[in-house]
Design an enzyme around this catalytic site. Structure first.
Site, PDB file in Angstrom:
ATOM      1  N   TRP B 101      39.884  36.203  47.074  1.00 48.67           N
ATOM      2  CA  TRP B 101      39.805  35.433  45.758  1.00 48.67           C
ATOM      3  C   TRP B 101      40.150  34.178  45.676  1.00 48.67           C
ATOM      4  O   TRP B 101      39.687  33.061  45.353  1.00 48.67           O
ATOM      5  CB  TRP B 101      40.300  36.168  44.492  1.00 48.67           C
ATOM      6  CG  TRP B 101      39.596  37.610  44.612  1.00 48.67           C
ATOM      7  CD1 TRP B 101      40.015  38.892  44.792  1.00 48.67           C
ATOM      8  CD2 TRP B 101      38.241  37.673  43.920  1.00 48.67           C
ATOM      9  NE1 TRP B 101      38.832  39.719  44.490  1.00 48.67           N
ATOM     10  CE2 TRP B 101      37.990  39.071  44.035  1.00 48.67           C
ATOM     11  CE3 TRP B 101      37.308  36.738  43.385  1.00 48.67           C
ATOM     12  CZ2 TRP B 101      36.610  39.540  43.367  1.00 48.67           C
ATOM     13  CZ3 TRP B 101      36.031  37.317  42.947  1.00 48.67           C
ATOM     14  CH2 TRP B 101      35.794  38.844  42.962  1.00 48.67           C
ATOM     15  N   ASP B 171      45.424  32.217  38.910  1.00 45.10           N
ATOM     16  CA  ASP B 171      44.390  33.386  38.658  1.00 45.10           C
ATOM     17  C   ASP B 171      45.027  34.615  38.469  1.00 45.10           C
ATOM     18  O   ASP B 171      45.183  35.144  39.420  1.00 45.10           O
ATOM     19  CB  ASP B 171      43.340  33.089  39.979  1.00 45.10           C
ATOM     20  CG  ASP B 171      42.219  34.149  39.759  1.00 45.10           C
ATOM     21  OD1 ASP B 171      42.222  34.979  38.446  1.00 45.10           O
ATOM     22  OD2 ASP B 171      41.350  34.478  40.497  1.00 45.10           O
ATOM     23  N   LYS B 195      39.985  43.549  33.686  1.00 48.54           N
ATOM     24  CA  LYS B 195      41.004  44.522  34.217  1.00 48.54           C
ATOM     25  C   LYS B 195      41.912  44.928  33.065  1.00 48.54           C
ATOM     26  O   LYS B 195      41.946  46.223  32.967  1.00 48.54           O
ATOM     27  CB  LYS B 195      41.724  43.815  35.542  1.00 48.54           C
ATOM     28  CG  LYS B 195      40.871  43.573  36.690  1.00 48.54           C
ATOM     29  CD  LYS B 195      40.019  42.549  36.832  1.00 48.54           C
ATOM     30  CE  LYS B 195      39.908  42.152  38.339  1.00 48.54           C
ATOM     31  NZ  LYS B 195      38.704  42.826  38.892  1.00 48.54           N
TER      32      LYS B 195
END
Lengths: 359, 359
Positions: B101, B171, B195
């Site tokens: 990511w 992030d 999430k």
């Protein structure tokens, strides 16, 4: 009391779809979890999105020459995506302007590329009107021709499609699936979901595959047509619940006769409402008849000091969200696909009663 | 059978929230319509979003020096938004890289601005490890320092925060609200909702107000922090249903003790699972103990020919979505806020039974 919701968007969805979604909200396809808790890469979800695309292709008769993308960001996201993907160094993006949405697209495009706005409004004495398509003064050179077939605020709809060597791009956010169109007349169609498709947060893009070869400009991956086409609209996690509801709406539309049936349904609804307004001395509609919207019917009380009273009594009668956009005032009935004829009849009955009581 | 969903995202949501959402799915706040059919500019919706922001501010102790934005596009959208908004002509965007990511953010940033990637992985013999924050070789000049406190695929979490004159950008998609952080240590925090917050399609951005003054680069309005701040995250129609569910999740988290309680809950869950894995000869975890994720626990069977059997028996036992990411193989239990301790206990009991049956 039966409630009818005339919201311009997010708009009402078919009650049949909403009831099914509620029933399976906690247990989708007997998985024991909600569809919004399922991975977008899980097999049942992948099967759903495949069927969703197939259903939309059937509904709109979309050929294999087009990709169908399910993207983030709504119509405004596409205001940026269109010039970013379709930019050419030697030709402007041409924007046909007939209201706030089409002009907004021009402004966003001008951030990224050379633009040329073409105003087609021909209002006289406060009456809204537009040039017919064959009179539009489109330049010969264009990287694309952008127009908005339905302007929700003014209630202006364009029923023809321009012809040009450059790709024809249409913002169909507020009229997709409302009437039959020939997809082959276009090169790129996009539509925010929140009127005729599903909840907000999803945007459908139907793009001619040859356009994916354009280099365009550096752009966010989430707005990149070639990336999304290659990745099956799953370059990042898509708005999975909105996508699921879009599929439910498409399946429902197919079950009741598709876009052809919707068009008849929508013409019938619009005719009832416009006919009543035109027959009334108490209300008026300012849009020339050839370009009146099937989806958004603005109307004005002759005495606008009665506006607040009208709105509060309408709401008490279960007729919601009838206030016109602040740019044009008055009232607006947004009568998208999911609005039943009974909603129009209830509205007209209320309007007539209100007119009699306040004349 | 009780089902436990270990999906990495879209992830399970609190059952209490989901049940309430189902109950009011067709009739929100007694309006007679679904929340997803209500205008984002209607008073009840505006009140909801105001309370939603206030709730998140309480949960994370966010000061008035920050704007809180509710945006389209997910975390990947922010991979573009960060460099587009924070770009400076004379300094690179610096990206700390420790997994897929964080590296993805670098690649997206490089489309728009000068970037410098800083690799902090120090793997030895296939064991995952990272440098502690004080050893990171950050350049003096940076337009921003971007890092990803939790890498979902490798299961690596960074518990410290770097200090630098440049804005610190994190992030937090996969760990927001999972443990207490000091928001003042950061200048920009973003998190895809799917999430710990709500359904996919929504992204939370917490941005220091002084950063809104940066000119940055020409960018889509839907990714423009200054525009979204000015417009209350309603420059275009927001993903209204996802936003509503985020509010329900925030209210629920507050009702059960906030982030402090969540952190204790998450540490307890992770400890049970890691302790079991470490005590086993049948399973292993490859991540150095100082940087093991509280949210995503990858584990590998010593005999990976048993993977398919493990997954199918787990699913039959109601333990869903345990397959590891294809980049690292093995298994992964994503144990976000909504996963109860009982889910971890059920997983460990299954793992132990499977180990005994297959040793």
């Amino acid at each position: 009391m039966t409630v009818y919701n005339f919201c311009a968007g997010p708009a009402m969805l078919p009650p049949e779809v909403m009831k099914k979604a509620q029933q399976e909200f906690l247990n989708w396809q007997n998985l024991g979890v909600s569809v919004m808790e399922v991975s977008h890469r899980a097999q049942p979800y992948l099967e759903m999105v495949k069927e969703c695309e197939a259903s939309l292709r059937r509904l709109m008769d979309i050929s294999d020459e087009f990709e169908v993308l399910f993207m983030h960001g709504g119509g405004r996201g596409q205001f940026a995506a269109v010039p970013l993907n379709l930019h050419l160094d030697d030709a402007p993006g041409v924007y046909v302007e007939n209201g706030i949405w089409s002009s907004g697209a021009t402004k966003e495009g001008a951030k990224f590329t050379q633009v040329e706005g073409i105003n087609i409004r021909t209002d006289v004495d406060g009456q809204f009107d537009i040039q017919p398509v064959e009179q539009w003064k489109l330049p010969e050179k264009a990287s694309f021709i952008h127009f908005c077939p339905n302007e929700t605020i003014d209630g202006i709809e364009i029923y023809d499609v321009p012809k040009h060597d450059a790709p024809i791009v249409a913002d169909m956010s507020s009229m997709i699936l409302s009437r039959e169109i020939n997809v082959d007349d276009f090169d790129l169609i996009y539509a925010g979901a929140q009127k005729n498709i599903g909840p907000s947060g999803l945007c459908i893009v139907i793009v001619r595959k040859t356009l994916l070869e354009r280099e365009g400009l550096p752009r966010p991956a989430i707005l990149d047509y070639a990336i999304e086409a290659k990745q099956g609209s799953m370059y990042n996690t898509p708005p999975t619940f909105a996508w699921y509801l879009a599929n439910e709406v498409f399946q429902y539309l197919e079950s009741i006769g598709g876009v052809k049936a919707m068009e008849a349904h929508n013409k019938k609804k619009a005719a009832i409402l416009y006919d009543y307004i035109d027959s009334s001395d108490f209300y008026s509609n300012k849009v020339a008849k050839h370009c009146r919207s099937l989806m958004n019917v603005p109307f004005w009380l002759k005495d606008d000091t009665l506006n607040d009273k009208f709105l509060s009594e309408a709401e008490a009668a279960g007729l919601l969200a009838l206030e016109g956009h602040r740019f044009v005032g008055g009232m607006r009935a947004s009568i998208y696909n999911a609005m039943p004829v009974e909603g129009i009849e209830a509205l007209v009955a209320f309007m007539d009663k209100f007119a009699k009581e306040n004349s």
